[in-house]
Motif scaffolding. Structure first.
Motif, PDB file in Angstrom:
ATOM      1  N   PHE A   1       0.849  -1.189   0.000  1.00 50.50           N
ATOM      2  CA  PHE A   1       0.000   0.000   0.000  1.00 50.50           C
ATOM      3  C   PHE A   1       0.884   1.237   0.000  1.00 50.50           C
ATOM      4  O   PHE A   1       1.355   1.673   1.039  1.00 50.50           O
ATOM      5  CB  PHE A   1      -0.961  -0.034   1.200  1.00 50.50           C
ATOM      6  CG  PHE A   1      -2.012  -1.090   1.030  1.00 50.50           C
ATOM      7  CD1 PHE A   1      -3.160  -0.831   0.291  1.00 50.50           C
ATOM      8  CD2 PHE A   1      -1.823  -2.373   1.551  1.00 50.50           C
ATOM      9  CE1 PHE A   1      -4.113  -1.817   0.093  1.00 50.50           C
ATOM     10  CE2 PHE A   1      -2.775  -3.363   1.357  1.00 50.50           C
ATOM     11  CZ  PHE A   1      -3.918  -3.082   0.619  1.00 50.50           C
ATOM     12  N   HIS A   2       1.102   1.745  -1.183  1.00 51.50           N
ATOM     13  CA  HIS A   2       1.977   2.899  -1.376  1.00 51.50           C
ATOM     14  C   HIS A   2       1.187   4.169  -1.039  1.00 51.50           C
ATOM     15  O   HIS A   2       0.043   4.303  -1.454  1.00 51.50           O
ATOM     16  CB  HIS A   2       2.447   2.912  -2.832  1.00 51.50           C
ATOM     17  CG  HIS A   2       3.561   3.866  -3.084  1.00 51.50           C
ATOM     18  ND1 HIS A   2       3.354   5.214  -3.163  1.00 51.50           N
ATOM     19  CD2 HIS A   2       4.892   3.657  -3.268  1.00 51.50           C
ATOM     20  CE1 HIS A   2       4.519   5.803  -3.394  1.00 51.50           C
ATOM     21  NE2 HIS A   2       5.463   4.887  -3.463  1.00 51.50           N
ATOM     22  N   PRO A   3       1.804   5.093  -0.268  1.00 51.10           N
ATOM     23  CA  PRO A   3       1.063   6.282   0.168  1.00 51.10           C
ATOM     24  C   PRO A   3       0.475   7.089  -0.998  1.00 51.10           C
ATOM     25  O   PRO A   3      -0.586   7.699  -0.851  1.00 51.10           O
ATOM     26  CB  PRO A   3       2.105   7.100   0.942  1.00 51.10           C
ATOM     27  CG  PRO A   3       3.419   6.454   0.673  1.00 51.10           C
ATOM     28  CD  PRO A   3       3.160   5.037   0.299  1.00 51.10           C
ATOM     29  N   GLU A   4       1.166   7.122  -2.120  1.00 57.13           N
ATOM     30  CA  GLU A   4       0.626   7.891  -3.252  1.00 57.13           C
ATOM     31  C   GLU A   4       0.032   7.019  -4.352  1.00 57.13           C
ATOM     32  O   GLU A   4      -0.952   7.371  -4.972  1.00 57.13           O
ATOM     33  CB  GLU A   4       1.714   8.771  -3.880  1.00 57.13           C
ATOM     34  CG  GLU A   4       2.067   9.991  -3.049  1.00 57.13           C
ATOM     35  CD  GLU A   4       3.549  10.004  -2.722  1.00 57.13           C
ATOM     36  OE1 GLU A   4       4.359   9.749  -3.621  1.00 57.13           O
ATOM     37  OE2 GLU A   4       3.891  10.235  -1.541  1.00 57.13           O
ATOM     38  N   GLN A   5       0.644   5.864  -4.557  1.00 56.90           N
ATOM     39  CA  GLN A   5       0.238   5.046  -5.709  1.00 56.90           C
ATOM     40  C   GLN A   5      -0.893   4.066  -5.398  1.00 56.90           C
ATOM     41  O   GLN A   5      -1.425   3.440  -6.293  1.00 56.90           O
ATOM     42  CB  GLN A   5       1.428   4.253  -6.266  1.00 56.90           C
ATOM     43  CG  GLN A   5       2.722   5.027  -6.394  1.00 56.90           C
ATOM     44  CD  GLN A   5       2.559   6.282  -7.241  1.00 56.90           C
ATOM     45  OE1 GLN A   5       1.806   6.280  -8.207  1.00 56.90           O
ATOM     46  NE2 GLN A   5       3.256   7.345  -6.877  1.00 56.90           N
ATOM     47  N   GLY A   6      -1.223   3.911  -4.119  1.00 55.11           N
ATOM     48  CA  GLY A   6      -2.248   2.937  -3.771  1.00 55.11           C
ATOM     49  C   GLY A   6      -1.693   1.531  -3.780  1.00 55.11           C
ATOM     50  O   GLY A   6      -0.489   1.333  -3.594  1.00 55.11           O
ATOM     51  N   MET A   7      -2.563   0.561  -4.008  1.00 55.10           N
ATOM     52  CA  MET A   7      -2.136  -0.837  -3.912  1.00 55.10           C
ATOM     53  C   MET A   7      -1.299  -1.287  -5.108  1.00 55.10           C
ATOM     54  O   MET A   7      -1.697  -1.091  -6.238  1.00 55.10           O
ATOM     55  CB  MET A   7      -3.382  -1.724  -3.777  1.00 55.10           C
ATOM     56  CG  MET A   7      -3.118  -2.983  -3.023  1.00 55.10           C
ATOM     57  SD  MET A   7      -2.807  -4.354  -4.127  1.00 55.10           S
ATOM     58  CE  MET A   7      -4.480  -4.860  -4.433  1.00 55.10           C
ATOM     59  N   ILE A   8      -0.137  -1.856  -4.799  1.00 58.02           N
ATOM     60  CA  ILE A   8       0.713  -2.413  -5.855  1.00 58.02           C
ATOM     61  C   ILE A   8       0.751  -3.925  -5.641  1.00 58.02           C
ATOM     62  O   ILE A   8       0.949  -4.405  -4.522  1.00 58.02           O
ATOM     63  CB  ILE A   8       2.139  -1.808  -5.792  1.00 58.02           C
ATOM     64  CG1 ILE A   8       2.058  -0.267  -5.946  1.00 58.02           C
ATOM     65  CG2 ILE A   8       3.036  -2.415  -6.869  1.00 58.02           C
ATOM     66  CD1 ILE A   8       3.356   0.455  -5.670  1.00 58.02           C
ATOM     67  N   SER A   9       0.529  -4.678  -6.709  1.00 59.97           N
ATOM     68  CA  SER A   9       0.388  -6.136  -6.541  1.00 59.97           C
ATOM     69  C   SER A   9       1.751  -6.846  -6.490  1.00 59.97           C
ATOM     70  O   SER A   9       2.747  -6.346  -7.019  1.00 59.97           O
ATOM     71  CB  SER A   9      -0.481  -6.711  -7.654  1.00 59.97           C
ATOM     72  OG  SER A   9       0.304  -6.922  -8.800  1.00 59.97           O
TER      73      SER A   9
END
Ligand code: C2E
Ligand code: MG
Ligand code: MG
Ligand code: MG
Length: 276
Positions: free
Chosen positions: A65-73
């Motif tokens: 859960f990246h603070p700016e990018q949201g969820m990265i799989s």
């Protein structure tokens, strides 16, 4: 760094003139920061005993859960972790976190029979891998038979280097699954003698159950597993028809969106219903 494309595209300050070396350095820092900041979370997906509808176990799947990018799989960041060597600290973190979650479920009276963690070939190849794993599950007092690792065919087929470790793990009460079975290089010759507990038949085969040739492939893998006395798990079960077919040929355990998507540890309670 083929797999970095999605992540790269999500950074507006990414400069296309960065060379590969700079890029690696860049992601290494981002992932390193993510691990330190607890941005990696574990989601859990149940494996269902399709005869009883109960949970046979859960699989831990990482989410960034990246603070700016949201969820990265994990399909994006695991390959980067492997390429940069961050996979070592990440796996350590993931195993500890999964043990922590198991302990808190237990405290809350939630009985999960087993939990599994995915292990990269690079991690498995580490000389201290077995002792490191045993130290962690010892520290969390995880009972024998509860902790499981999921590894790929490439590991099980490298008998020369890995048989000793597989045996050591099993002797210590750790269960072993071969993940994505059928997509790598399997050897019928070794299959029978391998010290593993489960074979997870890859989602791509379950997907083909609606077609005759697909059915034949699934039948073949299930028969092979029976012959080798290994329990089979159907991955990526999305429909009732797929579940019914698997049950009809004696595949008892299923995992897939039909039963549940991977969910946060805190929501595990909602899985404790009977599916059938
Ligand atoms: P995997 O271990 O084979 O996990 C199954 C993947 O299929 C998961 O994707 C899961 O969300 C997805 N899936 C489950 N059921 C269904 C279904 O019914 N339909 C469809 N279309 N997909 C389904 P996810 O979570 O994106 O993980 C991808 C891969 O990343 C995993 O494949 C595993 O190899 C790897 N991975 C995930 N977490 C970790 C980790 O902590 N460490 C390592 N080394 N690898 C990890
Ligand atoms: Mg897996
Ligand atoms: Mg799999
Ligand atoms: Mg798979």
């Amino acid at each position: 760094l083929k797999n970095a494309k999605k992540l790269r595209d999500s950074y507006s300050f990414y400069d296309s003139s960065m060379n590969e070396h700079m890029e690696t350095y860049f992601y290494e820092n981002e992932l390193h920061r993510a691990i330190l900041n607890n941005e990696i979370e574990l989601y859990y997906q149940p494996k269902i005993d399709m005869d009883t509808g109960s949970i046979q176990g859960v699989e831990a799947l990482s989410r960034w859960f990246h603070p700016e990018q949201g969820m990265i799989s994990p399909g994006v960041f695991i390959p980067i972790a492997e390429e940069t060597g961050l996979i070592f600290s990440m796996t350590d973190y993931v195993i500890k976190k999964a043990c922590e979650d198991y302990v808190s479920w237990k405290k809350a009276g939630i009985n999960i029979p087993s939990f599994s963690v995915n292990i990269s070939a690079k991690q498995f190849a580490k000389r201290e891998f077995v002792t490191e794993v045993l130290d962690i599950i010892d520290a969390y007092q995880i009972p024998k038979g509860v902790f499981e690792i999921e590894i790929t065919e490439s590991i099980t087929m490298d008998i020369e280097n890995n048989l000793g470790k597989l045996n050591q793990l099993r002797e210590a009460g750790i269960k072993i699954s071969i993940d994505d079975f059928g997509t790598g290089y399997s050897s019928l010759k070794y299959m029978r003698d391998l010290p593993v507990d489960f074979v997870k038949i890859d989602r791509s085969f379950i997907n083909m159950i609606g077609f005759n040739e697909g059915k034949n492939m699934v039948d073949f893998i299930v028969d092979l597993a029976k012959l080798c006395e290994v329990e089979i798990i159907g991955e990526g079960v999305e429909t009732q028809a797929q579940m019914n077919y698997l049950r009809s040929i004696g595949c008892r355990i299923g995992q897939g969106f039909y039963f549940s998507k991977p969910i946060p540890a805190k929501e595990i309670e909602q899985l404790l219903y009977v599916v059938k």
